[in-house]
Write a protein that holds these residues in place. Structure first.
Motif, PDB file in Angstrom:
ATOM      1  N   ILE A   1     -96.151 -17.877  27.662  1.00 41.28           N
ATOM      2  CA  ILE A   1     -94.966 -18.666  27.865  1.00 41.28           C
ATOM      3  C   ILE A   1     -93.768 -17.632  27.502  1.00 41.28           C
ATOM      4  O   ILE A   1     -93.890 -16.803  26.864  1.00 41.28           O
ATOM      5  CB  ILE A   1     -95.103 -20.071  26.961  1.00 41.28           C
ATOM      6  N   GLU A   2     -92.671 -18.367  27.819  1.00 39.34           N
ATOM      7  CA  GLU A   2     -91.365 -17.616  27.214  1.00 39.34           C
ATOM      8  C   GLU A   2     -90.974 -18.255  26.014  1.00 39.34           C
ATOM      9  O   GLU A   2     -91.211 -19.388  25.736  1.00 39.34           O
ATOM     10  CB  GLU A   2     -90.252 -17.838  28.231  1.00 39.34           C
ATOM     11  N   LYS A   3     -90.302 -17.212  24.979  1.00 40.28           N
ATOM     12  CA  LYS A   3     -89.994 -18.107  23.815  1.00 40.28           C
ATOM     13  C   LYS A   3     -89.050 -18.925  23.920  1.00 40.28           C
ATOM     14  O   LYS A   3     -88.237 -19.302  25.142  1.00 40.28           O
ATOM     15  CB  LYS A   3     -89.146 -16.717  23.161  1.00 40.28           C
ATOM     16  N   LYS A   4     -89.019 -20.020  23.107  1.00 38.64           N
ATOM     17  CA  LYS A   4     -88.179 -21.310  22.752  1.00 38.64           C
ATOM     18  C   LYS A   4     -89.006 -22.195  23.620  1.00 38.64           C
ATOM     19  O   LYS A   4     -88.582 -23.688  23.827  1.00 38.64           O
ATOM     20  CB  LYS A   4     -86.993 -21.145  23.457  1.00 38.64           C
ATOM     21  N   GLN A   5     -89.917 -21.993  24.641  1.00 38.30           N
ATOM     22  CA  GLN A   5     -90.583 -22.853  25.162  1.00 38.30           C
ATOM     23  C   GLN A   5     -91.722 -23.581  24.308  1.00 38.30           C
ATOM     24  O   GLN A   5     -92.161 -23.095  23.365  1.00 38.30           O
ATOM     25  CB  GLN A   5     -91.434 -22.283  26.362  1.00 38.30           C
ATOM     26  N   PRO A   6     -92.056 -24.813  24.610  1.00 37.96           N
ATOM     27  CA  PRO A   6     -93.101 -25.540  23.871  1.00 37.96           C
ATOM     28  C   PRO A   6     -94.605 -25.307  24.241  1.00 37.96           C
ATOM     29  O   PRO A   6     -94.697 -24.870  25.494  1.00 37.96           O
ATOM     30  CB  PRO A   6     -92.967 -27.198  24.214  1.00 37.96           C
ATOM     31  N   VAL A   7     -95.619 -25.459  23.634  1.00 35.31           N
ATOM     32  CA  VAL A   7     -97.039 -25.064  23.897  1.00 35.31           C
ATOM     33  C   VAL A   7     -97.987 -26.144  23.298  1.00 35.31           C
ATOM     34  O   VAL A   7     -97.414 -26.402  22.070  1.00 35.31           O
ATOM     35  CB  VAL A   7     -97.233 -23.643  23.940  1.00 35.31           C
ATOM     36  N   ALA A   8     -98.894 -26.380  23.877  1.00 29.98           N
ATOM     37  CA  ALA A   8    -100.058 -27.172  22.992  1.00 29.98           C
ATOM     38  C   ALA A   8    -101.342 -26.691  23.298  1.00 29.98           C
ATOM     39  O   ALA A   8    -101.699 -26.305  24.469  1.00 29.98           O
ATOM     40  CB  ALA A   8     -99.777 -28.697  23.671  1.00 29.98           C
ATOM     41  N   PHE A   9    -102.243 -26.872  22.467  1.00 26.68           N
ATOM     42  CA  PHE A   9    -103.494 -26.439  22.588  1.00 26.68           C
ATOM     43  C   PHE A   9    -104.507 -27.693  22.103  1.00 26.68           C
ATOM     44  O   PHE A   9    -104.206 -28.401  21.295  1.00 26.68           O
ATOM     45  CB  PHE A   9    -103.832 -25.314  21.712  1.00 26.68           C
ATOM     46  N   TRP A  10    -105.592 -27.907  22.925  1.00 25.73           N
ATOM     47  CA  TRP A  10    -106.470 -28.961  22.640  1.00 25.73           C
ATOM     48  C   TRP A  10    -107.774 -28.581  22.105  1.00 25.73           C
ATOM     49  O   TRP A  10    -108.277 -27.110  22.358  1.00 25.73           O
ATOM     50  CB  TRP A  10    -106.647 -29.708  23.857  1.00 25.73           C
ATOM     51  N   CYS A  11    -108.370 -29.137  21.254  1.00 26.24           N
ATOM     52  CA  CYS A  11    -109.706 -28.867  20.665  1.00 26.24           C
ATOM     53  C   CYS A  11    -110.697 -30.199  20.704  1.00 26.24           C
ATOM     54  O   CYS A  11    -110.326 -31.166  20.224  1.00 26.24           O
ATOM     55  CB  CYS A  11    -109.661 -28.600  19.254  1.00 26.24           C
ATOM     56  N   ASN A  12    -111.709 -29.893  21.283  1.00 24.54           N
ATOM     57  CA  ASN A  12    -112.747 -31.033  21.161  1.00 24.54           C
ATOM     58  C   ASN A  12    -113.884 -30.411  20.248  1.00 24.54           C
ATOM     59  O   ASN A  12    -114.627 -29.524  20.663  1.00 24.54           O
ATOM     60  CB  ASN A  12    -113.263 -31.226  22.477  1.00 24.54           C
ATOM     61  N   PRO A  13    -114.290 -31.127  19.089  1.00 22.09           N
ATOM     62  CA  PRO A  13    -115.217 -30.732  18.207  1.00 22.09           C
ATOM     63  C   PRO A  13    -116.620 -30.799  18.489  1.00 22.09           C
ATOM     64  O   PRO A  13    -116.828 -31.695  19.538  1.00 22.09           O
ATOM     65  CB  PRO A  13    -114.789 -31.361  16.665  1.00 22.09           C
ATOM     66  N   ILE A  14    -117.584 -30.256  17.842  1.00 27.99           N
ATOM     67  CA  ILE A  14    -118.789 -30.665  18.337  1.00 27.99           C
ATOM     68  C   ILE A  14    -119.169 -32.094  17.591  1.00 27.99           C
ATOM     69  O   ILE A  14    -118.732 -32.578  16.704  1.00 27.99           O
ATOM     70  CB  ILE A  14    -119.719 -29.693  17.358  1.00 27.99           C
ATOM     71  N   SER A  15    -119.907 -32.790  18.665  1.00 30.48           N
ATOM     72  CA  SER A  15    -120.168 -33.994  18.221  1.00 30.48           C
ATOM     73  C   SER A  15    -120.804 -34.302  16.922  1.00 30.48           C
ATOM     74  O   SER A  15    -121.732 -33.769  16.686  1.00 30.48           O
ATOM     75  CB  SER A  15    -121.392 -34.625  19.443  1.00 30.48           C
ATOM     76  N   GLY A  16    -120.012 -35.286  16.196  1.00 31.44           N
ATOM     77  CA  GLY A  16    -120.672 -35.631  14.921  1.00 31.44           C
ATOM     78  C   GLY A  16    -120.110 -34.981  13.627  1.00 31.44           C
ATOM     79  O   GLY A  16    -120.226 -35.470  12.510  1.00 31.44           O
ATOM     80  N   HIS A  17    -119.254 -33.656  14.124  1.00 34.96           N
ATOM     81  CA  HIS A  17    -118.641 -33.222  13.074  1.00 34.96           C
ATOM     82  C   HIS A  17    -117.388 -34.058  12.358  1.00 34.96           C
ATOM     83  O   HIS A  17    -116.672 -34.348  13.290  1.00 34.96           O
ATOM     84  CB  HIS A  17    -118.286 -31.781  13.482  1.00 34.96           C
TER      85      HIS A  17
END
Lengths: 115, 111
Positions: free
Chosen positions: A13-29
């Motif tokens: 991305i270019e600076k000043k832009q927003p960004v999002a990351f997604w995480c799905n953990p191990i089931s039951g953790h």
């Protein structure tokens, strides 16, 4: 057993832009962690969740970073606006808190490049 | 002083060699200690926990010296596949489940 899933794997991305990351953990953790790893360094904790509660966010730069873990499962980490110095690998880890310290299992990470 | 300190290396060793990595930590109250392995452009993976009595897993031996606040990892009969970065990890000050990672030691096993 499926491991920790993260997406996207790469983001430019270019600076000043927003960004999002997604995480799905191990089931039951029930514990979930977000780390940032700069080149040549070890991972540094940004935020730690136990179920839905953020129990340690002392190292999260709150002026531009935010995170949430709705329903105590998936989590998102957001940066707005991104700066050049945010270029790094963002790692998510999950664990099953029992005893003194839980074993943390890491996802493959999201490699962020800010131009 | 960093909370966890490691020699960054690289350690270049021939196949079959024995190699040792050292790590020091600053928080005398730390209770949990680990070695993680990280391959190039991959995520860290737990190699082994470190116990006061010392522990061994095949060719890998980990030792803890609480008095000196020192952790070691010994790899015997090095294989090409052992080439990776080895991260020393300690639980952080005042909090369990908060892991502090060293910068890692790079090992390159040569044929």
């Amino acid at each position: 057993e499926a491991g920790v899933v993260q997406s996207p794997r790469y983001k430019i991305i270019e600076k000043k832009q927003p960004v999002a990351f997604w995480c799905n953990p191990i089931s039951g953790h029930n514990t979930l962690y977000w780390y940032r790893q700069n080149l040549g360094q070890g991972p540094e904790l940004l935020i730690r969740y136990e179920n839905e509660e953020a129990v340690d966010d002392s190292q999260l730069p709150k002026d531009r970073f935010s995170a949430e873990r709705l329903k105590g499962v998936d989590s998102t980490l957001k940066i707005q606006p991104a700066e050049l110095g945010d270029s790094a690998v963002y790692l998510c880890a999950s664990g099953l808190a029992q005893g003194v310290t839980d074993t943390q299992y890491f996802g493959p990470g999201t490699r962020l490049t800010v131009l | 002083r960093k909370e966890v300190e490691q020699d960054p290396g690289p350690f270049n060793v021939p196949e079959g060699a024995t190699v040792a990595f050292n790590c020091t930590y600053s928080n005398s109250a730390s209770q949990s200690f680990f070695w993680y392995r990280q391959d190039c452009r991959k995520e860290p993976k737990l190699l082994m926990s470190v116990y006061s009595s010392g522990n061994e897993d095949g060719r890998f031996t980990a030792q803890l010296n609480r008095a000196s606040q020192y952790i070691s990892l010994l790899i015997r009969d090095s294989k090409l596949s052992d080439s990776a970065t080895y991260l020393c990890v300690v639980n952080g000050k005042g909090a369990t489940n908060k892991l502090i990672f060293g910068t890692g030691t790079l090992l390159a096993v040569q044929p």
